[in-house]
Design a protein around this motif. Structure first.
Motif, PDB file in Angstrom:
ATOM      1  N   PHE A 247      -1.345  -3.644   1.607  1.00 17.65           N
ATOM      2  CA  PHE A 247      -0.059  -3.805   0.922  1.00 17.65           C
ATOM      3  C   PHE A 247      -0.229  -4.666  -0.325  1.00 17.65           C
ATOM      4  CE2 PHE A 247       3.690  -6.297  -0.055  1.00 17.65           C
ATOM      5  CZ  PHE A 247       4.648  -5.309  -0.205  1.00 17.65           C
ATOM      6  N   LEU A 248      -0.973  -5.768  -0.213  1.00 16.93           N
ATOM      7  CA  LEU A 248      -1.191  -6.637  -1.376  1.00 16.93           C
ATOM      8  C   LEU A 248      -1.932  -5.899  -2.486  1.00 16.93           C
ATOM      9  CD1 LEU A 248      -2.101 -10.027   0.332  1.00 16.93           C
ATOM     10  CD2 LEU A 248      -0.060  -9.508  -1.005  1.00 16.93           C
ATOM     11  N   ALA A 249      -2.917  -5.070  -2.111  1.00 12.83           N
ATOM     12  CA  ALA A 249      -3.642  -4.298  -3.121  1.00 12.83           C
ATOM     13  C   ALA A 249      -2.696  -3.341  -3.848  1.00 12.83           C
ATOM     14  CB  ALA A 249      -4.790  -3.529  -2.470  1.00 12.83           C
ATOM     15  N   ALA A 250      -1.850  -2.634  -3.086  1.00 17.69           N
ATOM     16  CA  ALA A 250      -0.917  -1.687  -3.702  1.00 17.69           C
ATOM     17  C   ALA A 250       0.117  -2.411  -4.566  1.00 17.69           C
ATOM     18  CB  ALA A 250      -0.221  -0.876  -2.609  1.00 17.69           C
ATOM     19  N   ALA A 251       0.656  -3.534  -4.056  1.00 17.43           N
ATOM     20  CA  ALA A 251       1.668  -4.281  -4.804  1.00 17.43           C
ATOM     21  C   ALA A 251       1.089  -4.874  -6.081  1.00 17.43           C
ATOM     22  CB  ALA A 251       2.256  -5.387  -3.920  1.00 17.43           C
ATOM     23  N   THR A 252      -0.174  -5.294  -6.032  1.00 14.24           N
ATOM     24  CA  THR A 252      -0.815  -5.837  -7.231  1.00 14.24           C
ATOM     25  C   THR A 252      -1.086  -4.734  -8.248  1.00 14.24           C
ATOM     26  OG1 THR A 252      -1.882  -7.478  -5.802  1.00 14.24           O
ATOM     27  CG2 THR A 252      -2.669  -7.329  -8.055  1.00 14.24           C
TER      28      THR A 252
ATOM     29  N   PRO B 228       8.712 -12.294   5.552  1.00 12.85           N
ATOM     30  CA  PRO B 228       8.364 -12.497   6.973  1.00 12.85           C
ATOM     31  C   PRO B 228       8.548 -11.247   7.820  1.00 12.85           C
ATOM     32  CG  PRO B 228       9.602 -14.371   6.147  1.00 12.85           C
ATOM     33  CD  PRO B 228       9.664 -13.324   5.085  1.00 12.85           C
ATOM     34  N   PHE B 229       9.619 -10.459   7.561  1.00 15.87           N
ATOM     35  CA  PHE B 229       9.811  -9.201   8.302  1.00 15.87           C
ATOM     36  C   PHE B 229       8.702  -8.204   7.960  1.00 15.87           C
ATOM     37  CE2 PHE B 229      14.096 -10.997   7.969  1.00 15.87           C
ATOM     38  CZ  PHE B 229      14.532 -10.907   9.279  1.00 15.87           C
ATOM     39  N   LEU B 230       8.395  -8.108   6.658  1.00 13.40           N
ATOM     40  CA  LEU B 230       7.336  -7.203   6.216  1.00 13.40           C
ATOM     41  C   LEU B 230       5.992  -7.596   6.819  1.00 13.40           C
ATOM     42  CD1 LEU B 230       6.312  -4.926   4.325  1.00 13.40           C
ATOM     43  CD2 LEU B 230       6.059  -6.685   2.548  1.00 13.40           C
TER      44      LEU B 230
ATOM     45  N   ALA C   2       4.545 -14.103  -1.957  1.00 12.74           N
ATOM     46  CA  ALA C   2       4.511 -13.126  -0.867  1.00 12.74           C
ATOM     47  C   ALA C   2       3.107 -13.040  -0.273  1.00 12.74           C
ATOM     48  CB  ALA C   2       4.948 -11.757  -1.388  1.00 12.74           C
ATOM     49  N   GLY C   3       2.091 -13.118  -1.137  1.00 13.01           N
ATOM     50  CA  GLY C   3       0.714 -13.075  -0.653  1.00 13.01           C
ATOM     51  C   GLY C   3       0.386 -14.243   0.256  1.00 13.01           C
ATOM     52  N   GLY C   4       0.958 -15.412  -0.046  1.00 14.78           N
ATOM     53  CA  GLY C   4       0.739 -16.567   0.820  1.00 14.78           C
ATOM     54  C   GLY C   4       1.311 -16.354   2.208  1.00 14.78           C
ATOM     55  N   ILE C   5       2.530 -15.777   2.274  1.00 15.78           N
ATOM     56  CA  ILE C   5       3.162 -15.513   3.569  1.00 15.78           C
ATOM     57  C   ILE C   5       2.397 -14.434   4.337  1.00 15.78           C
ATOM     58  CG2 ILE C   5       5.274 -14.709   4.687  1.00 15.78           C
ATOM     59  CD1 ILE C   5       6.827 -15.866   2.297  1.00 15.78           C
ATOM     60  N   LEU C   6       2.019 -13.362   3.642  1.00 13.17           N
ATOM     61  CA  LEU C   6       1.281 -12.283   4.289  1.00 13.17           C
ATOM     62  C   LEU C   6      -0.083 -12.768   4.773  1.00 13.17           C
ATOM     63  CD1 LEU C   6       2.176  -9.446   1.779  1.00 13.17           C
ATOM     64  CD2 LEU C   6       2.704  -9.409   4.211  1.00 13.17           C
TER      65      LEU C   6
END
Length: 488
Positions: free
Chosen positions: A184-189, A166-168, A42-46
């Motif tokens: 978002f990546l910080a929170a998800a991690t 992709p939608f996110l 997901a991080g790669g796509i974001l």
């Protein structure tokens, strides 16, 4: 903490009276390992969606480093993560990795300068080798009868990530710019760190020699990093440029030196004896190459979707990012569903035959994508076929590694697979751009790609898959983790 024996090869996760059954606790454990593992995808796509916003926000021509910094740090640290996991238990290392990943992404989101963004991304790169430990942890923590399906579900869940991310990404970047994606990546991690802390037990240690080969780790990680950097920059520098050749030469020299360093080391960071075994070498190379195609081709296909359609200049489809996300739902659902189906029945099937069938389907699919990609219907039909194969590949690759290494070698096998995916990913991406540029038109300083370039890009994926299939035919029968000796 799980008691450990004085011999690492005898360490196992504890067995109970309900071996082989899915319980709520085991489902929670699988989620706790799968969430942070697939957060990497997901991080790669974001990150890819945030790159343009980063470039425009900081007015930099060096935006390639936004993604490259993460990849290079992750590659450099992978051998250290493998060894530390064997020495001190994988949970401790995974907690440290997710904590650093959270700090790094938050720092990048707060940064007021481009170079501070890169510092944050470098710290976040400590999280990159997580997959090298999580798949090995499955073998340590699940009963023997669930190792294959749990590994397959972990791998195939990347299709679920590709479905919604992709939608996110579009919503985050369109609303808050690159900072939205990074926050978002910080929170998800941070959530990943909490899941590991609360739901993942400590794994058995598979190494008890406290010595650490720092030199070997730096030489190996540095050599791989130099090669990946050279391949990543080769397209813009030129393949005959002194900088490209210099980095390639330095990387190759470091990898050769690593062989000699490890022979003389009292505490080698990697057991080269394992890698010299033909089944391991074949499985890792075939698995790394096949996973590279499965992960890389969908990202490259975004170029076809988003580049404009200008007759005689650009053969892109001219879609919006939102339209591309809607259309790609079909093949991402196919990928996830196929992987889930395979994971359910893999215990009762010959994994080698399933793996080879998946490779054959994926190669056929990308061959057809090369011929038929001119509209939504063509792309959906051909990509869905390719992703039937991709679903089998991402579900089967962890099982392939499990089948050629012993339990105490699982961390090494998973780590080497991760490093090969990074290396092959750089090579395949560079090759794809070389083919695109060979069939391009430059208009007002921008390269637009012709249809032949897109066709050859997909055929490159098919060719790489056929190479993986040819190697896989020589992989001997896989060992079954259910036959591992039960600990006393």
């Amino acid at each position: 903490m799980t008691p450990t024996s004085p011999r690492p090869s005898l360490d196992r996760a504890p067995f109970d009276d309900q071996d082989g059954r899915w319980t709520p606790r085991r489902v929670a454990l699988l989620i706790a390992l799968a969430w942070p593992t697939q957060l990497l995808a997901a991080g790669g796509i974001l990150g890819a969606n945030a790159t343009a916003s980063v470039a425009q926000s900081f007015h930099t021509t060096q935006v390639a480093w936004f993604g490259l910094t993460l990849t290079l740090v992750s590659t450099l640290l992978t051998p250290f993560a493998i060894k530390l996991g064997d020495l001190y238990g994988k949970k401790r290392v995974m907690l440290a990795m997710t904590a650093l990943g959270t700090v790094g992404e938050a720092l990048a989101a707060l940064a007021g300068s481009f170079w501070l963004v890169l510092v944050g991304r470098a710290i976040a790169g400590f999280y990159g080798p997580f997959g090298a430990l999580s798949f090995a942890a499955v073998r340590d923590l699940f009963p023997r009868r669930l190792i294959k399906p749990a590994s397959a579900i972990m791998g195939s869940s990347v299709g679920l990530v590709g479905l919604g991310t992709p939608f996110l990404a579009g919503w985050l970047v369109d609303t808050w710019g690159y900072r939205g994606a990074l926050w978002f990546l910080a929170a998800a991690t941070a959530v990943a760190c909490a899941l590991v802390a609360l739901l993942v037990p400590e794994t058995p240690r598979h190494a008890f020699d406290t010595g650490f080969d720092w030199l070997g780790g730096l030489v190996l990680g540095g050599g791989l990093t130099a090669v990946i950097y050279a391949v990543g920059q080769g397209q813009s520098w030129g393949w005959s440029d002194g900088r490209t050749l210099g980095w390639l030469g330095a990387g190759a020299a470091a990898l050769i030196a690593f062989l000699f360093v490890e022979r003389s080391s009292a505490h080698p960071i990697l057991d080269l004896g394992v890698l010299r075994r033909r089944p391991v070498a074949l499985a890792l190379t075939a698995g790394g190459l096949a996973q590279t195609v499965a992960f890389t081709m969908p990202g490259l296909a975004i170029l076809l979707a988003l580049f404009p359609h200008i007759p005689g200049v650009s053969a892109g489809l001219g879609w919006t990012a939102q339209h591309n996300a809607v259309v790609s739902v079909s093949w991402n659902l196919v990928m996830f569903g196929t992987g889930l189906l395979v994971s359910r029945y893999l215990r009762h099937l010959d994994p080698r035959k399933v793996w080879c069938a998946g490779l054959a389907i994926m190669a056929t699919g990308y061959t057809l994508v090369g011929f038929f990609h001119g509209n939504e219907l063509e792309l959906v039909l051909t990509s869905c076929l390719a992703n039937v194969g991709s679903g089998i590949v991402v579900a089967g690759a962890p099982v392939l590694v499990v089948g050629v290494v012993s339990p105490h070698e699982q961390g090494l096998g998973s780590g080497m697979l991760n490093m090969l995916v990074s290396l092959f990913g750089a090579v395949v991406t560079a090759g794809a751009y070389a083919l695109l540029n060979a069939h391009s038109t430059v208009f007002e300083g921008t390269a637009f790609y012709q249809d032949a370039g897109y066709a050859w890009m997909f055929w490159l994926g098919a060719l790489a898959t056929l190479v993986a299939l040819a190697l896989s035919l020589f992989v001997p029968p896989l060992r079954d983790p259910e036959e591992d000796a039960r600990p006393a």
